[in-house]
Enzyme design. Structure first.
Site, mmCIF file in Angstrom:
data_model
loop_
_atom_site.group_PDB
_atom_site.id
_atom_site.type_symbol
_atom_site.label_atom_id
_atom_site.label_comp_id
_atom_site.label_asym_id
_atom_site.label_seq_id
_atom_site.Cartn_x
_atom_site.Cartn_y
_atom_site.Cartn_z
ATOM 1 N N ASP A 67 40.799 41.896 40.048
ATOM 2 C CA ASP A 67 41.739 41.557 40.466
ATOM 3 C C ASP A 67 43.241 41.374 39.629
ATOM 4 O OD1 ASP A 67 42.942 38.461 42.639
ATOM 5 O OD2 ASP A 67 43.882 38.861 40.677
ATOM 6 N N ASP B 41 45.753 42.290 44.736
ATOM 7 C CA ASP B 41 46.999 41.757 44.722
ATOM 8 C C ASP B 41 47.890 43.255 43.324
ATOM 9 O OD1 ASP B 41 45.173 41.021 42.411
ATOM 10 O OD2 ASP B 41 46.085 39.121 43.099
ATOM 11 N N HIS C 1 40.008 32.221 38.469
ATOM 12 C CA HIS C 1 40.889 31.360 38.034
ATOM 13 C C HIS C 1 40.267 29.383 37.391
ATOM 14 C CE1 HIS C 1 43.892 34.277 37.393
ATOM 15 N NE2 HIS C 1 44.254 34.112 38.596
ATOM 16 N N HIS D 141 44.966 39.895 38.266
ATOM 17 C CA HIS D 141 45.205 38.621 36.781
ATOM 18 C C HIS D 141 43.997 38.727 36.596
ATOM 19 C CE1 HIS D 141 48.117 37.647 40.665
ATOM 20 N NE2 HIS D 141 48.781 37.501 39.847
HETATM 21 ZN ZN ZN Z 1 45.211 38.301 41.370
#
Ligand code: ZN
Length: 375
Positions: A185, A273, A148, A187
């Site tokens: 991931d 995750d 990120h 996200h």
């Molecule tokens: Zn993540």
């Protein structure tokens, strides 16, 4: 160690205890404790999850069969391959003054600058070992995570963009022309996307839960610009997607995209995750699912780049289950079965939703339409 013993070790592993000492304070998940209503808790970016992954490997027969790679700190010039000097200096000064908030949800503790350099350098060292031919592939279990981190701002627990810096390093240092980054991931890999937004030489593919984080990025229409148009693939899957949806995504979009692009090296942003018991993600992955995804990227790497593959750890917040996902991935990478069974597997396999549903297939079909832009 003699040469024969070295040759038997095909898979590298990176870990350093200081990765667990990067102190992100006491938020409840990612919400800062305030002394009034939010009680101090274990940080969402919980170091113990990663340490338990490492520890399960040590408890298994795999530990002695891995090529253990010592991480080195990334140089300032390496960080500057992706980030601005102003941002680097801000992290440096926060870290030296004892820590503080880099941005909401991204904390810096004492010495976190040095630990973040070692995190990035751990991924680079894994890539070096693969390119030098010591090993076939590697997993860098690093922290803080990176996917990120934007060029001028840390985000979502990420300080430096470990995987993007490594991709640039591979191209600058070794003269590789094309690098692919697959981000599984839960996200969206927004920092990695930003680093290569207009670059046709790095194919970025992010498979993530639709609008989990960040909620304004990761849409299928966001596919890069200028020369880079078509070389950024976002595959937002509906919350609740299980292993069959991930398998279909890899079979129908990710692997065909990698085959078309034919990279010289594949990097994976391996957040764990999307696991069914993760406290933040709402997907239904399990250890056999991660085994499948690992096998898929290994096959793509075999086809295009002699198997050259490095996985770089990102998120994953379930202390109990992440170690078993990690072990499954390491078994697949190394081709060594430890005989250890995932005690959570049967339960998660039995959950409703472990089937490919029509609205998931239509999300995959939409992403599949982007394949024509990959060349
Ligand atoms: Zn993540």
């Amino acid at each position: 160690m003699n040469d024969t013993a070295m040759q038997n070790k095909n898979t590298g592993f990176v870990w350093h205890e200081s990765y667990a000492w990067h102190d992100t304070g006491t938020p409840a998940l990612f919400v800062p404790a305030d002394g009034k209503t939010v009680q101090p808790d274990i940080s969402g970016d919980d170091p113990e999850v990663k340490r338990r992954f490492r520890n399960l490997l040590e408890m298994s027969s795999l530990w002695d069969k891995l090529h253990h790679i010592k991480p080195r700190p990334a140089a300032e010039e390496d960080i500057l391959r992706v980030h601005g000097r102003g941002y680097l200096e801000r992290v440096q000064s926060l870290s030296r003054s004892g820590g503080g908030e880099i941005s909401p949800m991204t904390m810096c503790g004492p010495n976190s600058y040095e630990i973040a350099l070692l995190s990035t350098g751990g991924v680079m060292a894994a890539a070096d070992a693969v390119l030098e031919g010591n090993i076939r592939n590697a997993y860098a279990l690093v922290r803080p995570p990176g996917h990120h981190a934007m060029p001028d701002e840390g985000q979502g627990s990420c300080i430096f963009s470990n995987i993007a810096i490594t991709a640039r390093y591979l191209m600058d240092q070794y003269g590789l022309e094309r690098v692919a980054i697959v981000d599984w991931d839960v996200h969206h890999g927004n920092g990695t996307e930003a680093a290569f937004w207009s670059d046709p030489n790095v194919l970025t593919i992010s498979i993530h839960q639709d609008r989990c984080f960040p909620q304004d990025r990761g849409f299928v229409e966001q596919c890069g610009e200028d020369d880079g148009e078509g070389f950024n693939l976002n595959i937002p899957l509906p919350p609740g997607s299980g292993v069959p949806a991930y398998q279909a995504t890899f079979d129908q979009v990710v692997v065909p995209a990698l085959d078309r692009f034919s990279p010289d090296f594949i990097l994976v942003a391996s957040g764990l995750d999307a696991g069914a018991l993760d406290p933040i993600g709402r997907m239904l992955m399990h250890s056999d699912g991660y085994r499948y995804l690992t096998e898929a990227v290994m096959a793509a790497a075999d086809t295009s780049c002699d198997g050259r593959l490095v996985l770089c750890h990102e998120g994953g917040y379930s202390r109990a289950t992440v170690p078993f996902y990690g072990l499954a991935i390491m078994e697949q990478l190394s081709g060594i079965n430890t005989g250890i069974e995932d005690p959570f597997l049967e339960m998660v396999q039995g959950f409703g939703g472990q089937e490919l549903l029509p609205h998931q297939q239509s999300a995959i079909d939409k992403a599949g339409q982007l394949l024509g832009g990959v060349r």
